[in-house]
Design a protein around this motif. Structure first.
Motif, short mmCIF file in Angstrom:
data_model
loop_
_atom_site.label_atom_id
_atom_site.label_comp_id
_atom_site.label_asym_id
_atom_site.label_seq_id
_atom_site.Cartn_x
_atom_site.Cartn_y
_atom_site.Cartn_z
N ALA A 1 2.12 -2.82 4.09
CA ALA A 1 1.41 -1.81 3.48
C ALA A 1 0.18 -1.43 4.31
CB ALA A 1 0.84 -2.17 2.02
N ARG A 2 -0.37 -0.16 4.27
CA ARG A 2 -1.43 0.48 4.89
C ARG A 2 -2.02 1.91 4.10
NH1 ARG A 2 0.52 5.25 7.86
NH2 ARG A 2 2.83 5.37 7.62
N THR A 3 -3.06 2.04 4.78
CA THR A 3 -3.80 3.30 4.27
C THR A 3 -3.80 4.46 5.18
OG1 THR A 3 -5.38 2.09 3.13
CG2 THR A 3 -5.97 4.19 3.41
N ARG B 1 -4.04 8.88 6.15
CA ARG B 1 -4.64 10.11 5.66
C ARG B 1 -3.73 11.36 5.48
NH1 ARG B 1 -6.96 14.56 8.16
NH2 ARG B 1 -6.28 13.75 10.23
N MET C 1 -7.44 9.94 1.55
CA MET C 1 -6.92 8.71 2.05
C MET C 1 -5.83 8.27 0.84
SD MET C 1 -8.21 8.27 4.75
CE MET C 1 -7.85 6.80 5.31
N ILE C 2 -4.58 7.94 1.32
CA ILE C 2 -3.63 7.44 0.29
C ILE C 2 -3.25 6.20 0.88
CG2 ILE C 2 -2.81 9.86 -0.26
CD1 ILE C 2 -0.44 9.47 1.77
N ASP C 3 -2.55 5.48 -0.26
CA ASP C 3 -2.06 3.90 0.11
C ASP C 3 -0.58 4.31 0.44
OD1 ASP C 3 -4.40 2.58 -0.06
OD2 ASP C 3 -4.16 2.55 -2.28
N VAL C 4 -0.16 3.48 1.48
CA VAL C 4 1.41 3.57 1.78
C VAL C 4 1.81 2.30 1.56
CG1 VAL C 4 3.12 3.94 3.59
CG2 VAL C 4 1.14 5.42 3.44
N PRO C 5 2.86 2.14 0.48
CA PRO C 5 3.24 0.80 0.18
C PRO C 5 4.20 0.25 1.12
CG PRO C 5 4.87 2.37 -0.87
CD PRO C 5 3.68 3.19 -0.26
#
Length: 90
Positions: free
Chosen positions: A57-59, A61, A68-72
């Motif tokens: 998982a990462r953050t 843009r 900023m969005i969270d990428v699972p």
């Protein structure tokens, strides 16, 4: 090359019917899918290797808004081309 062109080429070179080749390709796809889901590396002789790879998982843009969005986390399939094929195409 489209799926139908691939089926025709294989049928012409093997003497099998297009229906038989289509069934074999569908079975190959299901077998590869099952192997990858099980975490196995799939070797296609003369073509390459398929293997599942876990992405953490990462953050990230959003480039249009800057938010900023969270990428699972997810599992992706990686492919490495066989040396023989790479040399033949080069």
């Amino acid at each position: 090359m489209t799926k139908n062109e691939l089926i025709s080429a294989i049928a012409d070179s093997t003497g099998k019917t297009k229906a038989d080749v289509g069934t074999i390709l569908a079975s190959l796809g299901r077998a590869i899918e099952g192997g990858l889901k099980a975490g196995d590396e799939i070797v296609l002789p003369g073509v390459g290797k398929l293997k599942p790879d876990a992405r953490a998982a990462r953050t990230a843009r959003n480039p249009s808004t800057g938010a900023m969005i969270d990428v699972p986390a997810k599992t992706v399939v990686k492919f490495k081309v066989a040396k023989e094929l790479a040399d033949a195409v080069a």
